[in-house]
Scaffold this motif. Structure first.
Motif, mmCIF file in Angstrom:
data_model
loop_
_atom_site.group_PDB
_atom_site.id
_atom_site.type_symbol
_atom_site.label_atom_id
_atom_site.label_comp_id
_atom_site.label_asym_id
_atom_site.label_seq_id
_atom_site.Cartn_x
_atom_site.Cartn_y
_atom_site.Cartn_z
ATOM 1 N N GLU A 42 0.841 -1.195 0.000
ATOM 2 C CA GLU A 42 0.000 0.000 0.000
ATOM 3 C C GLU A 42 0.877 1.246 0.000
ATOM 4 O O GLU A 42 1.732 1.412 0.871
ATOM 5 N N LYS A 43 0.652 2.120 -0.981
ATOM 6 C CA LYS A 43 1.482 3.311 -1.133
ATOM 7 C C LYS A 43 1.144 4.389 -0.113
ATOM 8 O O LYS A 43 2.015 5.133 0.346
ATOM 9 N N ASN A 44 -0.133 4.480 0.265
ATOM 10 C CA ASN A 44 -0.575 5.504 1.214
ATOM 11 C C ASN A 44 -0.237 5.067 2.642
ATOM 12 O O ASN A 44 -0.714 4.030 3.105
ATOM 13 N N PRO A 45 0.579 5.843 3.368
ATOM 14 C CA PRO A 45 0.999 5.415 4.712
ATOM 15 C C PRO A 45 -0.157 5.287 5.696
ATOM 16 O O PRO A 45 -0.162 4.384 6.541
ATOM 17 N N ASN A 46 -1.139 6.188 5.602
ATOM 18 C CA ASN A 46 -2.283 6.107 6.514
ATOM 19 C C ASN A 46 -3.098 4.845 6.272
ATOM 20 O O ASN A 46 -3.514 4.156 7.210
ATOM 21 N N LYS A 47 -3.331 4.533 4.995
ATOM 22 C CA LYS A 47 -4.067 3.314 4.670
ATOM 23 C C LYS A 47 -3.277 2.077 5.081
ATOM 24 O O LYS A 47 -3.852 1.081 5.525
ATOM 25 N N ALA A 48 -1.956 2.150 4.931
ATOM 26 C CA ALA A 48 -1.118 1.015 5.323
ATOM 27 C C ALA A 48 -1.252 0.740 6.816
ATOM 28 O O ALA A 48 -1.355 -0.418 7.246
ATOM 29 N N ARG A 49 -1.263 1.808 7.622
ATOM 30 C CA ARG A 49 -1.428 1.634 9.072
ATOM 31 C C ARG A 49 -2.808 1.073 9.404
ATOM 32 O O ARG A 49 -2.946 0.201 10.272
ATOM 33 N N HIS A 57 4.446 -0.856 3.279
ATOM 34 C CA HIS A 57 4.292 0.508 2.775
ATOM 35 C C HIS A 57 5.278 0.692 1.633
ATOM 36 O O HIS A 57 6.498 0.731 1.833
#
Length: 206
Positions: free
Chosen positions: A5-12, A25
């Motif tokens: 997942e490229k988006n860090p918030n979505k990855a978390r 990430h």
């Protein structure tokens, strides 16, 4: 299972939701990253970003890395048509997934068939209203009707009724509903009978 997942918030968020899944990430188009994660040892690779072009590129990279099975989510008709020509293993489209999900839901509710309207994510459903359905408990404007659905027509004793906010639905009515997939569960609750479930008598095909 690994998810990139490229988006860090979505990855978390994914890491919290899926504690047994490895969330990475990074950029799925980064060939070095894919090789670092031993992509060639994977049984399958699925690209489901919101960008068709990214999904095509990453899927082809996976195939180039000898992944045995790769799947891309595509929505543009022109890309769906050319997928086989450029050697892609398999593709799925959001509309087809939506109709399939609705079909599974309706099958669980003893409904015979389902058809999507061409070009849009919506269905036209005719319900036969049974005794004890919530839909019969008051005027339409006072019911918690799903926002993604609208009653288009009511047939009662072979008479056609154009519904308004003060229309009440009665047992035995046939009710034609235009609905997006997100409304199906809410409609099921409204049309569920006191004993057993109401059945879908017919799907109108465009």
């Amino acid at each position: 299972v690994k998810i990139i997942e490229k988006n860090p918030n979505k990855a978390r968020q994914l890491a919290n939701l899926l504690p047994d899944t490895l969330i990475i990430h990074g950029d799925g188009t980064d060939l070095d990253l894919l090789h670092h994660e031993d992509i060639s040892e994977m049984d399958a690779f699925v690209a489901t970003t919101g960008n068709d072009e990214v999904n095509i590129v990453t899927t082809l990279l996976a195939q180039h890395s000898n992944v045995s099975r790769s799947v891309a989510l595509l929505n543009k008709p022109e890309y769906l048509a050319m997928a086989a020509k450029i050697g892609m293993d398999a593709v799925v489209s959001k509309p087809s997934l939506t109709v399939s999900a609705v079909q599974r839901f309706l099958h669980q509710h003893e409904i015979a068939s389902i058809a999507g309207l061409p070009g849009i994510e919506a269905q036209v459903i005719e319900y036969v209203v049974g005794d004890g359905c919530q839909i019969t408990c008051g005027e339409l404007r006072n019911l918690r009707f799903p926002q993604q659905a609208i009653v288009g027509l009511v047939i009662r004793d072979n008479q056609v009724i154009i519904p308004h906010g003060n229309t009440t639905i009665q047992p035995g009515d046939k009710v034609l509903v235009f609905a997006q997939p997100a409304a199906i569960a809410g409609l099921g609750r409204l049309f569920e009978q006191e004993r057993g479930r109401s059945k879908l008598s017919q799907i109108f095909r465009n």
